[in-house]
Design an enzyme around this catalytic site. Sequence first.
Site, short mmCIF file in Angstrom:
data_model
loop_
_atom_site.label_atom_id
_atom_site.label_comp_id
_atom_site.label_asym_id
_atom_site.label_seq_id
_atom_site.Cartn_x
_atom_site.Cartn_y
_atom_site.Cartn_z
N GLY A 171 0.60 -1.24 -0.10
CA GLY A 171 0.07 0.07 -0.05
C GLY A 171 1.08 1.30 -0.04
O GLY A 171 0.23 2.27 -0.09
N ARG B 149 -1.95 -10.49 1.37
CA ARG B 149 -1.42 -9.18 1.25
C ARG B 149 -2.51 -8.08 1.15
O ARG B 149 -2.59 -7.10 1.16
CB ARG B 149 -0.62 -9.29 0.05
CG ARG B 149 0.79 -9.77 0.15
CD ARG B 149 1.48 -10.10 -1.11
NE ARG B 149 1.80 -8.62 -1.77
CZ ARG B 149 2.77 -7.87 -1.76
NH1 ARG B 149 3.59 -8.15 -0.63
NH2 ARG B 149 2.88 -6.93 -2.51
N CYS C 121 11.51 -3.74 -9.65
CA CYS C 121 12.71 -3.63 -9.10
C CYS C 121 13.84 -4.74 -9.45
O CYS C 121 14.21 -5.56 -8.56
CB CYS C 121 12.56 -3.59 -7.37
SG CYS C 121 11.63 -4.66 -6.69
#
Length: 292
Positions: free
Chosen positions: A111, A136, A225
């Site tokens: 979030g 999650r 990433c």
Amino acid sequence: MPFDLEQIYDEAELEQIYHSFKIPKKVCVFLNTLKTTAKELENEFLTLNLEFEKINDFCYIFAANYKAKLTQMKAFNEALFYIQNYSSYLCAKNLGVFTGAKVLDMCAAPGGKSINLANFMQNRGELACVEASKDRFFILQKNLKNYGVKIARCFLKDAKSIGRLCPLKFDRILLDAPCSTLAKEGFKLQRSAKEFKELAKTQKKLLHSALKALKCGGELVYSTCTFLKEENEEVIENALRSEFQLELLELDLEGVSAKDGFSKNYEELKKSKRILPNEINDGFFIAKFRKI
């Protein structure tokens, strides 16, 4: 050299990447303007003699050894700030959201970027937050509630279905795609060639779904990433070959050191960026589109 990184980075850049995994990261704090002001939060830091560098209207940088003190603060427990890597903030910032917009965060948990977006939107507009993992998803819901995000609706769904369910709905879409996380976790992660191939396939499907859900004239940020071209430039190339008319847009990385994306077939891919990891930033790939 793992993953053929020498084809992407020069010797000095590779040295910087490897060095970044050996040093403790400084702590980036994101101001939650939905609950406090910069002056009030800075006073909290100063009261505890916490030295910081303010790098923009939202972000503060602290020494790595301050992390425990920060997480023990009353202000942290009251969700007045969020601890987040600076590269993650840049992904959300570059989406260019505005008050009243219809915005989608496609893979939203836990979030942090949704909290960024709600701040930039001043809690005005519509923010759809999608997460496929049940565990999650509940973390996402809890975080958004704690941080005072009132414009979010959370959906427990596979984001690959969003384009079919919500065609041409959103002004802005953030797709921080699930990836191999090599730029965050380093090269000790054990993954097979099949796993990398499956991740890339998923990323392409997610981006295609996002582009179907994006309005014409709308804008989208794709980020990961990881260092791998299969999960970055090749995913973008696949989108450029699709049925959509797309324009790659320039990014504002606020002076962070980054390398241009590369492609033998698409010169415009140099507008995408590979953030080089250091003591503040994780390595990230970011690209921004406009759907024409």
